[in-house]
Design a protein around this motif. Sequence first.
Motif, PDB file in Angstrom:
ATOM      1  N   ALA A   1       6.737  20.364  29.051  1.00 51.91           N
ATOM      2  CA  ALA A   1       7.103  21.032  27.807  1.00 51.91           C
ATOM      3  C   ALA A   1       5.973  21.009  26.785  1.00 51.91           C
ATOM      4  N   ARG A   2       4.971  20.155  27.048  1.00 52.90           N
ATOM      5  CA  ARG A   2       3.863  20.021  26.089  1.00 52.90           C
ATOM      6  C   ARG A   2       2.502  20.240  26.753  1.00 52.90           C
ATOM      7  N   THR A   3       2.498  20.944  27.890  1.00 54.23           N
ATOM      8  CA  THR A   3       1.266  21.204  28.626  1.00 54.23           C
ATOM      9  C   THR A   3       1.027  22.703  28.695  1.00 54.23           C
ATOM     10  N   GLY A   4      -0.181  23.127  28.329  1.00 55.09           N
ATOM     11  CA  GLY A   4      -0.541  24.533  28.379  1.00 55.09           C
ATOM     12  C   GLY A   4      -1.621  24.801  29.412  1.00 55.09           C
ATOM     13  N   PHE A   5      -1.645  26.019  29.911  1.00 55.01           N
ATOM     14  CA  PHE A   5      -2.651  26.469  30.874  1.00 55.01           C
ATOM     15  C   PHE A   5      -3.551  27.453  30.149  1.00 55.01           C
ATOM     16  N   LEU A   6      -4.812  27.079  29.947  1.00 56.33           N
ATOM     17  CA  LEU A   6      -5.741  27.859  29.136  1.00 56.33           C
ATOM     18  C   LEU A   6      -6.794  28.525  30.026  1.00 56.33           C
ATOM     19  N   ILE A   7      -6.895  29.843  29.936  1.00 55.55           N
ATOM     20  CA  ILE A   7      -7.870  30.624  30.698  1.00 55.55           C
ATOM     21  C   ILE A   7      -8.946  31.110  29.745  1.00 55.55           C
TER      22      ILE A   7
ATOM     23  N   GLN B   1       5.114  29.495  37.393  1.00 56.44           N
ATOM     24  CA  GLN B   1       6.306  29.092  38.121  1.00 56.44           C
ATOM     25  C   GLN B   1       6.843  27.751  37.642  1.00 56.44           C
ATOM     26  N   ALA B   2       5.944  26.906  37.160  1.00 60.50           N
ATOM     27  CA  ALA B   2       6.366  25.610  36.625  1.00 60.50           C
ATOM     28  C   ALA B   2       6.815  25.694  35.175  1.00 60.50           C
ATOM     29  N   GLY B   3       6.709  26.879  34.588  1.00 67.38           N
ATOM     30  CA  GLY B   3       7.169  27.068  33.212  1.00 67.38           C
ATOM     31  C   GLY B   3       6.164  26.684  32.156  1.00 67.38           C
TER      32      GLY B   3
END
Length: 244
Positions: free
Chosen positions: A32-38, A82-84
Amino acid sequence: MTLTLTGRYYRMYPSFDNPLGHAEEELELDPARTGFLIVDAYGRGFDDEEEHPGLAGIYAPDPVVKEIVREHIVPAREAARQAGLPVVYLTNHLSPGLTERTEWRNLSMRTCDVDVLDAWREPNDILAFSKVIAPGDGEPLIRKQMYSGFYETTLDSTLRARDIRDLVVVGFDSRICLGNTVTEAMYRGYRVVVLRDCVRTFEYPETREGELANLLAIRYIESNVGYTATSAQFAAACARLAGG
């Protein structure tokens, strides 16, 4: 539920002459507190059917970068979705504040033979996204001018509005835009995990053998910024979370 990911870092003690070297740590990331940054995965040429006649010089298509985007970054992004995990994009643009007197513009001209005042005027193939890596609906696209994605942008407020504390980061260039962005992320209190097979940098003639510039960029991140992992490790962690 937590996202459990093995993070690698580098130990420089007990001395620079005799460092302990790499170690690993099991990281417990709150999804809930992890982002994926590109970071800066723009440019035509990543789709099979694309033509890119306007790209030359430093923007010429690189088959290694294409492989990284298609075989590592895109699957990692899909695993994050997929992991949200929220996916956030960083990209360059031609800032209204850029003029003929801007030193960064003059630096680009003398070291890269690129005048961004001309090359970056949109629409262009340099800053456009290929379909395979383009942002999805609702995924924030933060536009930056300088190397760091935090410099005069809304990246920090975008992440904090989503209560993001940890960042899984991919993209380009490991020494420059991505490298500066993750360093400043650490300054601002974010825990950073860079997927090391999802990054690359320009190699000088004397560093091409062994891709030493990229190796040192990754080592800098592991020594001074945060952790690294692989895209396969991250995808497996997301799969465990999604199936859990």
